[in-house]
Design a protein around this motif. Structure first.
Motif, PDB file in Angstrom:
ATOM      1  N   SER A 164      -9.327  -7.000   1.919  1.00 48.49           N
ATOM      2  CA  SER A 164      -9.404  -6.133   3.092  1.00 48.49           C
ATOM      3  C   SER A 164     -10.726  -6.374   3.809  1.00 48.49           C
ATOM      4  CB  SER A 164      -9.312  -4.671   2.672  1.00 48.49           C
ATOM      5  OG  SER A 164      -8.006  -4.368   2.253  1.00 48.49           O
ATOM      6  N   LYS A 173     -13.668  -1.282   2.524  1.00 42.73           N
ATOM      7  CA  LYS A 173     -12.381  -0.592   2.409  1.00 42.73           C
ATOM      8  C   LYS A 173     -11.806  -0.660   0.995  1.00 42.73           C
ATOM      9  CE  LYS A 173     -12.616  -0.201   6.875  1.00 42.73           C
ATOM     10  NZ  LYS A 173     -13.228   1.041   7.381  1.00 42.73           N
ATOM     11  N   LYS A 188      -0.001  -0.904  -8.197  1.00 39.35           N
ATOM     12  CA  LYS A 188       1.198  -1.161  -7.410  1.00 39.35           C
ATOM     13  C   LYS A 188       2.370  -1.664  -8.255  1.00 39.35           C
ATOM     14  CE  LYS A 188       0.817   0.364  -3.366  1.00 39.35           C
ATOM     15  NZ  LYS A 188       1.797   1.326  -2.850  1.00 39.35           N
ATOM     16  N   SER A 219      -3.774   1.582  -3.592  1.00 40.54           N
ATOM     17  CA  SER A 219      -3.420   1.000  -2.301  1.00 40.54           C
ATOM     18  C   SER A 219      -2.688  -0.318  -2.516  1.00 40.54           C
ATOM     19  CB  SER A 219      -4.671   0.757  -1.467  1.00 40.54           C
ATOM     20  OG  SER A 219      -5.280  -0.467  -1.828  1.00 40.54           O
ATOM     21  N   TRP A 220      -2.293  -0.960  -1.430  1.00 40.29           N
ATOM     22  CA  TRP A 220      -1.535  -2.216  -1.507  1.00 40.29           C
ATOM     23  C   TRP A 220      -2.289  -3.297  -2.261  1.00 40.29           C
ATOM     24  CZ3 TRP A 220      -3.334  -6.878   0.392  1.00 40.29           C
ATOM     25  CH2 TRP A 220      -4.451  -6.808   1.237  1.00 40.29           C
ATOM     26  N   PHE A 245       9.612  -6.942   0.024  1.00 41.29           N
ATOM     27  CA  PHE A 245       9.437  -5.493  -0.050  1.00 41.29           C
ATOM     28  C   PHE A 245      10.435  -4.882  -1.041  1.00 41.29           C
ATOM     29  CE2 PHE A 245       7.757  -6.700   4.094  1.00 41.29           C
ATOM     30  CZ  PHE A 245       6.570  -5.979   4.153  1.00 41.29           C
ATOM     31  N   PRO A 258       2.231  -9.668   6.708  1.00 46.54           N
ATOM     32  CA  PRO A 258       2.237  -8.865   5.479  1.00 46.54           C
ATOM     33  C   PRO A 258       3.414  -9.175   4.548  1.00 46.54           C
ATOM     34  CG  PRO A 258       1.735  -7.468   7.359  1.00 46.54           C
ATOM     35  CD  PRO A 258       2.136  -8.814   7.912  1.00 46.54           C
TER      36      PRO A 258
END
Lengths: 598, 306
Positions: free
Chosen positions: A40, A44, A201, A209-210, A468, A518
């Motif tokens: 990132s 972050k 994840k 987070s991702w 996804f 992404p």
């Protein structure tokens, strides 16, 4: 080899959270050519979400506190499975790391004497968490970021490492891609420090987070390093449960440290029903006693809401299962009836904000609904305690990606100190190793080409698996079968399902182009998620007992035999192999700390 | 549907031989669809999103119909859009709880964090526009090049304290750090930079004005009880505090609730003016001979400093 952007470094740090930045600062200060890559933007990283504080026996609030007490709390919290030397180093050095952070500009909350204030947390005998309201992680990352920037640190932002490179069994560098352009970049480096954080994840309900796709774990594994304690995943007892979009987002333990209590649908403070024998001597057995403890720690025992996280998470799970949960499948965390609104807003500003904005709940008047959420992995790269060196020469790991400090369960507040203390040590050791190495190890061009080709393969499939969907299916398998309560049957089923998912992962297809895509980024992290998932399920199946973050319904009690071993995993001819490694033995003077009457 | 399938598969015998110590026991499992439930929206709600798609060479708003659930935020809907219709939709995000400042965008023209903007704020019959921050160059879709901010940050001389007390610790009263702690709540979402008139519509001003985020940073250093540098010459010159015309737009959009204009910029303006034009301050400097703090007139440079 095709033309590729190349950087020559002594030390490459992967990850720019607390551990990565602290490692890079140290390596650079020692004169190593240092670079940091992060997925990132700078500032972050996941550290920013840490809320409670940094556990450090500074003695600012309780002069009785010292490293021995902190060491003992850490070992007991980890159910004696931690590496004693790491726990010792952590307890001894973290106070200096906190002061150092202050000298770099961190502004901690103060005691009336003007010193750094310290707050109560689960499993810590004394109030010892240096903190800034409930946003300590933000303070820490900003301070380290500003320090790194002032030093002129080279930071490769939005850049993702896909594989480590070796030369005759030693680290030689890494291949990465820029998220913005999709172009590849080669780092030739004498040493690599993994500071990639965790694996959250891999689960559906998570505070992560991702970024938390287990990158460092899998990079190490694929490079031939060993992982350890992978069965131990911490489910934080208090995540948000409603609305659905925020399910899993963390509710800091500080709520309980500052007076909040857990109640079921019958308004009962149920934690009194779940005090394990192991902690009975130091835990209050009545509400009256528990409530006095906040002001008088000498004469009263601590409330059961502040038992270590594994105990509290299991208790919440059991209450919900017994039908005494809250409307949205959690339990109630109540600070509204216990502290005045001004105190709550001052001590817990981000929690106030978070619930107000995301759930429309005013925590100064209404109890929160909370339930367990995947929060942390105790397992990780097997490292030497003093140097953070992995089992591959030139490879180091610090922070959540490394194993050992927390044993089977991490105490709240012990993560931020881990990042600083072992980040610094990893930076120091990696810089020394790189300096001593002399020549730059060689990179195999053909290998680099092959890595790039396989990374681009998802673009070439006309149609195939949606990344996804695949990620969601991995998360579902792990959540449903390798979650907070485990059984042999479900773990075996999980391994079977993972095999199917591994097969499907070879057919991932993405559309669009390489520029900031992404879908493609996620596709490239699927292998990593699958690798860590398999490690967790494999180690969990073999540990036929319940301990810390690993609970087996079919083996509900701790087992003496398993108290003596860590599970170590590595790849052998592409196959995951597990072995039992005896725990390192603590010296007698430390052993004595557990025999005294405390 | 999903539940029935789940039960069925989970009840099926595994039929796997036990393999001691070898986790690599890969089942010879047939390829079959996942037995587990997928995130399907059951609310029946749908919204029209107009999302800016494009890159530095140009782009336009693209219309999508996306289902959503009660209690969701814009970022959830953007994620569902990516997972189901637009997998290459570029968007930054991390914490999803208003703590990291990654998912800044302009929703219906308002600079916001997507993760903190609830769907219940909008009329479901009206389309919602989602656009990237305007002040920064486009990378792709909702992602902008915010390197300007990192460049400014690198020019600010860092915190420079004196030695600690003899016991190795430092002492500051809580009341003396309350105000700088407000400034350190900044999550660097850069929404204040985005909305600032000085730099939003005047690219050339980016050389002359550091923007609200860095006024906050400078105020924090300037008001830090233990800092020994005097950055006022820089705040006035290099970082251009005088260019702010106090419209308070930055304060309005700050998701961390920092009173940027009142608590940071106006006090900085006052300090800068005082140090240059206040005769009493001037006299004071003459009398005390040595300034308490070392004035810095050149911006920070790591190479020069090392």
């Amino acid at each position: 080899m095709a033309e590729i952007e190349t950087h020559d470094l002594d030390v490459l740090v992967i990850g720019a959270g607390g551990a990565g930045l602290r490692a890079a600062i140290e390596a650079m200060a020692r004169g190593a050519r240092t670079g940091v890559v992060c997925k990132s933007l700078l500032g972050k990283a996941h550290t920013v979400m840490a809320e409670g504080g940094i556990a450090a026996a500074m003695g600012n609030v309780w002069p009785e506190d010292n490293w021995q007490v902190h060491f003992r709390d850490t070992m007991r919290g980890g159910k004696m499975l931690a590496n004693w030397r790491m726990a010792q180093i952590h307890a001894q050095e973290t106070p200096d790391r906190v002061l150092e952070l202050e000298s770099w500009g961190a502004v901690f909350d103060r005691t009336p004497e003007g010193l750094i204030n310290q707050r109560d947390f689960g499993g810590h005998r004394y109030a010892r968490l240096a903190h800034v309201g409930d946003r300590t992680g933000l303070e820490m990352i900003r301070t380290l970021q500003q320090r790194a920037v002032a030093m002129g640190m080279e930071v490769f932002m939005e850049c993702v490492v896909v594989r480590l490179l070796l030369d005759q069994g030693r680290i030689a560098g890494a291949v990465a891609y820029w998220r913005e352009s999709g172009r590849f970049v080669l780092f030739r480096a004498k040493a690599v420090i993994l500071a990639t954080g965790g694996i959250g994840k891999a689960f559906r309900v998570t505070s992560a987070s991702w970024e938390y796709t287990g990158d460092g774990h899998s990079l190490a594994l694929w490079a031939g390093a060993e992982l350890m304690d992978m069965e131990f995943v911490q489910f934080h007892p208090t995540g948000m449960v409603w609305p659905p979009s925020v399910r899993g987002i963390l509710v800091t333990e500080s709520v309980r440290g500052d007076g909040g209590v857990l109640r079921n649908s019958e308004q009962r403070r149920f934690m009194f029903d779940y005090i394990p024998a192991y902690y009975a001597a130091e835990t209050a057995d009545s509400e009256d006693e528990a409530d006095h403890w906040y002001d008088d720690k000498r004469n009263y025992r601590r409330p059961p809401e502040l038992l270590p996280r594994d105990e509290v998470a299991r208790a919440i799970n059991a209450e919900v299962k017994a039908g005494r949960g809250s409307p949205h499948g959690g339990v109630f965390l109540d600070i509204a009836s216990r502290r005045d609104a001004e105190y709550i807003r001052r001590r817990l500003p981000s929690m106030y904000h978070q619930f107000k904005e995301l759930a429309d709940v005013d925590i100064t008047t209404t109890p929160m609904e909370v339930g367990p959420t995947c929060h942390y992995v105790m397992g990780g790269v097997r490292v030497e305690a003093d140097t953070c060196a992995a089992t591959v020469p030139g490879l180091y790991a610090a922070g959540e990606v490394a194993a050992g400090l927390h044993g089977s369960n991490r105490l709240g507040g012990n993560s931020l100190g881990d990042l600083l203390t072992f980040g610094r040590r990893a930076g120091l050791a990696a810089a020394e190793y790189a300096t001593g190495l002399g020549t730059q190890p060689k990179v195999d061009d053909a290998e680099v080409d092959a890595i790039i080709a396989s990374s681009l393969a998802p673009f070439e499939r006309e149609k195939g698996e949606n990344p996804f969907t695949l990620q969601y299916d991995i998360q579902s398998t792990m959540q449903d079968l390798v979650g907070i309560i485990r059984t042999e049957e479900e773990l075996r089923q999980a391994l079977e399902e993972l095999a199917v998912l591994e097969e499907r992962a070879t057919q991932v297809a993405v559309g669009g182009n390489r520029q900031y895509n992404p879908g493609w980024h996620l596709a490239l992290s699927i292998d990593s998620l699958l690798a860590v998932s398999r490690c967790i399920a494999t180690a969990a199946l073999e540990r036929r007992e319940s301990r810390g973050g690993h609970t087996r319904d079919d083996y509900p009690k701790p087992d003496e035999e398993f108290a003596k071993i860590n599970h170590v995993l590595r790849l052998e001819d592409g196959k995951l192999v597990l072995r039992r490694e005896p725990l390192p033995q603590m010296p007698p003077e430390l052993q004595a700390l557990f025999e005294e009457d405390h | 549907m999903a539940d029935a399938t789940t039960e069925e598969v989970r009840a099926a015998p595994t039929g796997q031989a036990r393999q001691e110590g070898d986790g690599a026991a890969r089942a010879e499992a047939p390829a079959r669809p996942s037995p587990r439930a997928r995130p399907e929206v059951t609310s029946g709600r749908e919204v029209t999103l107009l999302v800016w798609r494009g890159d530095a060479s140009g782009g336009s708003f693209v219309e999508y119909r996306v289902p959503y659930e009660e209690g969701e935020v814009i970022l959830d809907v953007i994620h569902r859009l990516a997972a189901t219709q637009a997998p290459d939709l570029a968007v930054r995000w991390n914490c999803k709880a208003g703590k990291c400042g990654s998912c800044s965008a302009e929703v219906n023209g308002r600079p916001v964090l997507q993760c903190m903007t609830r769907m219940s704020l909008f009329d479901p019959r009206e389309p919602i526009t989602v656009a990237p921050m305007k002040t920064f160059p486009i990378v792709k879709d909702l992602v902008t090049d915010v390197s300007f901010n990192y460049e400014v940050a690198s020019r600010i001389p860092p915190f420079s304290p004196g030695p600690p007390d003899p016991d190795g610790k430092r002492r500051m009263a809580q009341t003396d750090v309350d105000r700088i702690q407000e400034f350190r709540e900044c999550i660097e979402c850069f929404l204040c930079q985005d909305v600032c008139h000085v730099i939003r519509d005047h690219e050339e001003n980016k050389r002359l004005f550091a923007g609200p985020r860095f006024m906050v940073r400078l105020a924090e250093l300037e008001m830090h009880p233990l800092d020994n540098l005097d950055r006022r010459p820089l705040i006035r010159g290099e970082f251009g505090v005088v260019m702010c015309n106090i419209t308070k737009c930055c304060t309005e959009v700050c998701p961390a609730g920092i009173h940027i204009t009142d608590n940071a910029i106006i006090p900085l303006k006052e300090r800068v003016v005082d140090s240059y034009f206040d005769p009493i301050a001037w006299l004071g400097r003459k009398i005390t001979r040595r300034p308490r703090r070392t004035p810095v007139t050149r911006p920070w440079s790591a190479e020069a400093a090392s």
